[in-house]
Write an enzyme that holds these catalytic residues in place. Structure first.
Site, short mmCIF file in Angstrom:
data_model
loop_
_atom_site.label_atom_id
_atom_site.label_comp_id
_atom_site.label_asym_id
_atom_site.label_seq_id
_atom_site.Cartn_x
_atom_site.Cartn_y
_atom_site.Cartn_z
N LYS A 167 -8.03 -3.92 17.60
CA LYS A 167 -7.93 -4.11 15.87
C LYS A 167 -8.29 -5.79 16.23
O LYS A 167 -8.06 -7.25 15.83
CB LYS A 167 -7.83 -3.67 15.14
CG LYS A 167 -8.05 -4.31 13.83
CD LYS A 167 -6.82 -4.42 13.57
CE LYS A 167 -7.19 -4.89 12.56
NZ LYS A 167 -6.63 -6.36 11.58
N ASP A 181 -11.20 -2.97 10.33
CA ASP A 181 -9.21 -1.84 10.20
C ASP A 181 -9.91 -1.07 8.66
O ASP A 181 -10.73 -0.49 8.97
CB ASP A 181 -8.88 -3.19 9.08
CG ASP A 181 -10.50 -3.65 8.24
OD1 ASP A 181 -11.24 -3.18 8.01
OD2 ASP A 181 -9.94 -4.32 7.01
#
Length: 214
Positions: A120, A138
DNA sequence: ATCCCGAGGG
DNA sequence: CCCTCTGGAT
């Protein structure tokens, strides 16, 4: 969500916000990497408060290393997970100096090899700093992808791959920010603001509410 | 699967 | 009090 709905979904978000950006504050690629590393399970408001203090004192790998563990922790203690973040950031600074000439590397592989940097975080740096059409999934994007039916998935990676496949190419680079901002301010975790949502007609959850009311 | 972990909101 | 916030390492 079908292809026409997806097109309208992003066209609507784009009309409201033509040039979306991250709300993390930074003035260099290294500051961006640092801010994103610190942002795990933390709000950007909280991260910006900490980085404002930190960057005033140290905003290069060498300067942050010079702070040491205690010094670094003293600046970021208001953020959750601060001990592991301090340790990871110091290890990352050491590697940037030893292996990358003090610069932030541009490849996913090199980014993910940095302590505290996973898929991420690497996706955010690749997107924001280097303009690549990545999807950093996220908590917001995971929720929005599932709730709207845009890209359902049981894991962040599944949602990421679904988005890369389904988001029209013209929207791909900015889609990351539209989805985050939509999740943060409209499609909220506890109480989504569906009655004020501009894309409720393009959303599985939004249409469900309508048919239930009818 | 579990740990890390403070601030802010409801 | 409980939940959430631009997750990653073990």
């Amino acid at each position: 969500m079908n292809a026409a709905q997806i097109e309208r979904f992003f066209a609507t978000l784009k009309a409201a916000n033509p040039a979306p950006q991250t709300e993390l504050e930074f003035s260099s690629v290294f500051e961006l990497l640092t801010a994103v590393l610190l942002s795990a399970q933390a709000t950007d408001v909280g991260v910006n408060k900490a980085t404002k203090r930190l960057f005033a004192v140290a905003n290069t790998p060498a300067q942050i290393l010079a702070l040491g563990t205690e010094g670094l922790e003293s600046h970021i203690k208001t953020i959750g997970l601060y001990r592991s973040k301090a340790r990871h950031l110091l290890q990352t600074c050491r590697i940037l100096i030893d292996r990358h000439g003090g610069e932030v590397p541009r490849s996913r592989e090199a980014l993910e090899a940095l302590p505290g940097v996973g898929r991420k975080t690497a996706n955010v740096v690749l997107n924001v700093a280097f303009g690549e059409p990545t999807m950093a999934v996220d908590t917001h994007i995971f929720r929005v992808g599932n709730r709207t039916g845009l890209a359902p998935g049981k894991t962040p990676l599944a949602v990421e791959l679904g988005l890369l496949k389904r988001v029209p190419a013209a929207y791909l680079v900015d889609a990351h920010h539209w989805l985050i901002l939509h999740g943060r301010y409209v499609c909220q975790a506890r109480k989504p603001l569906c009655s004020a949502c501009a894309v409720a007609d393009e959303c599985d959850h939004g249409r469900q509410l309508k048919s239930a009311a009818a």
